[in-house]
Write an enzyme that holds these catalytic residues in place. Structure first.
Site, PDB file in Angstrom:
ATOM      1  N   LEU A  30      30.700 -39.284  27.494  1.00 44.04           N
ATOM      2  CA  LEU A  30      31.750 -38.205  27.923  1.00 44.04           C
ATOM      3  C   LEU A  30      32.636 -37.759  26.597  1.00 44.04           C
ATOM      4  O   LEU A  30      32.687 -36.458  26.511  1.00 44.04           O
ATOM      5  CB  LEU A  30      32.241 -38.330  29.211  1.00 44.04           C
ATOM      6  CG  LEU A  30      31.181 -38.246  30.462  1.00 44.04           C
ATOM      7  CD1 LEU A  30      32.082 -38.396  31.696  1.00 44.04           C
ATOM      8  CD2 LEU A  30      30.281 -37.093  30.540  1.00 44.04           C
ATOM      9  N   ASP A  31      32.981 -38.905  26.123  1.00 43.20           N
ATOM     10  CA  ASP A  31      33.672 -38.529  24.869  1.00 43.20           C
ATOM     11  C   ASP A  31      33.009 -37.447  24.039  1.00 43.20           C
ATOM     12  O   ASP A  31      33.613 -36.627  23.446  1.00 43.20           O
ATOM     13  CB  ASP A  31      34.076 -40.254  24.136  1.00 43.20           C
ATOM     14  CG  ASP A  31      35.225 -40.705  24.805  1.00 43.20           C
ATOM     15  OD1 ASP A  31      36.219 -39.838  25.476  1.00 43.20           O
ATOM     16  OD2 ASP A  31      35.511 -41.781  24.579  1.00 43.20           O
TER      17      ASP A  31
END
Length: 601
Positions: free
Chosen positions: A460-461
């Site tokens: 997700l980063d």
């Protein structure tokens, strides 16, 4: 062409129309995002030119994009083979000790967001006086981008700071509840385990792999820590978290997430007032003071981005804007970003840091000092974009929120990349693994026969950084079409929504949202692993290939009409992999550098 800047619009692609053809895992996400940005349209069908997305209208020349899995003759023809070749399976599988495929279409999703970025960037270039261009994206290059930090570390001058050994969260309570634990403070880590009466040596030995799990994608904790949580009820675990300042988050199911899904776009755009962009002598133009002009390959040339980013999300977003031609000025604390020294290093600089920040100009600013905050506001007055991912409320506390900076630059695109975007109540710390846990990514990336577990690859980063770039480009285009400054917000939550959207749709229809047992699980050979395509996997699984060298195993499957590719297990080998010939270079510090994710022509 006449500038479209006077168009009255509330979304950057209002009045435009699109049509698509190509791999549905890619073009489906492209179509969803184009619609949310204001365009209308759909799929063209089999008679249309293959792998083509076209945007028309709004006073622009037609914008074209081509999205494919890979370039010939790599043999990468779907999500499974791209994950295998680019190293995604290797990194995701580190927690388990062997390569594993992500059950969600991660490479295709990243490719789709990059495709939308390319289309938006091309329209911005047109609006600023540049020529129309076609952009090409490929899932293999998108896959390399998503593992670029891990690849950089694998090719560094020195070894990792901690061992790459299998293991990691989530933890399990006495009732069998799976949960994630998060803290950035070693004192809170120690206090949490002391509250559970964990052995002191296990508590101390566990901190280093816990701290480095974002970098290494594995966390070999002492077995005693898992044993302690398995003997403790969830009430005791929550009590320990409350006493220590650490945070816990129970893994949600896709069914639970589907019930609360609000269907919101993964970013939000808001105009910054009716007078924005007018009367301050600074506004959109075709070139900067040094004469930098937009071109097909560098549509953002002449624009300036101020980036006050930490870790991955905002730095990656700014890195991509720099690849599109913008000048990126990185705001760092006095003494420089401490992550510059994070091992392993190339020529004395962190290889991981270089993967996200090479080519940026750094300026040291103490945001706690009044004089330096004034200096930062002066810099923002001459910038086009201000991008940050500070903790919630920090910008307002410092007098550096969108209203503060719009006062000195009404034409500014103010971008905030956050964890939760204030969309959910009662949420934990907005870090990658906590957002994965809360949004059921842990179920979406694992097939039915594997327990849910957030990936220790920073899914997700990275995807959040791609969404951040997409949001900034949407804001810049909206500014070109209205003359107004724009506030844009993106988040890890938005990235999770994009990644899990197919699974959530299955859950909403009452279907099993998870993929079947063994989905995208590589097959062992005598000297490695191979990954069949999703279509070939059921038949390929019937063959016992464990006694065959990888090359012979692939040949045998080909002879039976099945398609597969070798799984990359050592990322350092990608430099010499014939599937990526000439793709991976080295920067001036000697760190591995992946190719730009778009080609403009």
């Amino acid at each position: 062409m006449a500038s479209p800047a006077t168009t009255q619009t509330v979304r950057p692609l209002d009045t435009l129309r699109f049509d698509t053809s190509g791999p549905p895992q890619i073009t489906g996400v492209v179509a969803d995002h184009l619609r949310m940005l204001g365009a209308s349209g759909g799929h063209r069908g089999q008679e249309a030119p293959p792998d083509r997305i076209t945007l028309t209208g709004g006073g622009f020349a037609p914008a074209h994009a081509v999205a494919t899995w890979a370039g010939p003759p790599s043999g990468l023809v779907d999500e499974a083979t791209v994950q295998a070749a680019t190293g995604i399976m290797a990194v995701h599988g580190r927690r388990d000790g062997a390569p594993r495929g992500l059950a969600a279409d991660y490479a295709a999703t990243a490719t789709a967001v990059l495709t939308v970025q390319g289309l938006l960037a091309g329209l911005i270039g047109q609006a600023r006086g540049g020529a129309a261009a076609q952009v090409a994206t490929r899932a293999d290059r998108a896959g390399l981008l998503t593992v670029s930090q891990y690849l950089a570390a694998a090719g560094a001058d020195e070894g990792e700071a901690t061992e790459l050994v299998a293991g990691g969260p989530p933890f399990r309570s006495a009732e069998g509840v799976l949960f994630e634990l998060e803290t950035l403070d070693p004192g809170a880590w120690a206090a949490f385990w002391r509250a559970l009466e964990a052995p002191a040596d296990a508590m101390r030995a566990g901190w280093r792999p816990f701290q480095f799990r974002y970098a290494t994608a594995c966390a070999p904790f002492p077995a005693a820590l898992h044993e302690i949580t398995r003997a403790t009820p969830m009430t005791g675990i929550r009590r320990a978290a409350a006493l220590s300042g650490a945070e816990v988050c129970v893994l949600r199911t896709l069914g639970e997430r589907a019930l609360e899904d609000d269907g919101a776009a993964p970013w939000a755009l808001r105009l910054l007032g009716p007078e924005a962009g007018r009367g301050n002598g600074r506004r959109t133009g075709s070139e900067d003071a040094r004469g930098n002009r937009p071109s097909a390959a560098r549509p953002l040339a002449g624009l300036t981005v101020l980036e006050a980013g930490r870790r991955i999300q905002a730095p990656l977003a700014a890195h991509l804007l720099g690849l599109l031609g913008a000048e990126v000025i990185r705001i760092e604390p006095p003494g420089g970003d401490p992550l510059r020294g994070m091992p392993p290093a190339c020529s004395g600089i962190s290889a991981r840091w270089l993967a996200l920040n090479r080519g940026k100009r750094a300026v040291e600013i103490d945001i706690k000092a009044d004089a330096d905050r004034r200096r930062l506001r002066e810099m923002a007055a001459e910038a086009d974009v201000f991008l940050h991912n500070w903790a919630p409320g920090k910008a307002a506390e410092l007098g550096l929120d969108h209203d503060d900076l719009a006062a000195v630059n009404p034409a500014l695109v103010y971008a905030y990349t956050s964890g939760w975007a204030d969309r959910l109540d009662d949420v934990p710390m907005g870090t990658d693994f906590m957002v994965q846990a809360r949004t059921a990514v842990g179920e979406a990336v694992r097939p039915q026969d594997e327990p849910p577990a957030p990936s220790l690859m920073t899914l997700l980063d990275v995807l959040g950084g791609l969404h951040g770039t997409e949001a900034v480009l949407a804001g810049l285009l909206l500014r070109e079409r209205t003359g107004h400054g724009v506030r844009v917000d993106s988040s890890l939550l938005g990235a999770a929504d994009t990644l899990t959207a197919p699974a959530l749709r299955r859950a909403a229809r009452g279907e099993n949202p998870r993929r079947p047992a063994g989905f995208r699980r590589p097959l062992p050979t005598a000297d490695g692993w191979i990954a069949p395509t999703d279509e070939s996997a059921p038949a390929a699984g019937a063959y016992d290939l464990r006694e065959l060298p990888t090359a012979d195993a692939l040949k045998q499957l080909r002879e039976h009409g099945l398609t597969a590719t070798a799984v990359t297990t050592e990322l350092a080998d990608l430099h010499h992999d014939p599937r990526f010939t000439g793709s991976i270079s080295r920067d001036t510090h000697g760190a591995p550098a992946v190719p730009d994710p778009w080609s403009f022509g």
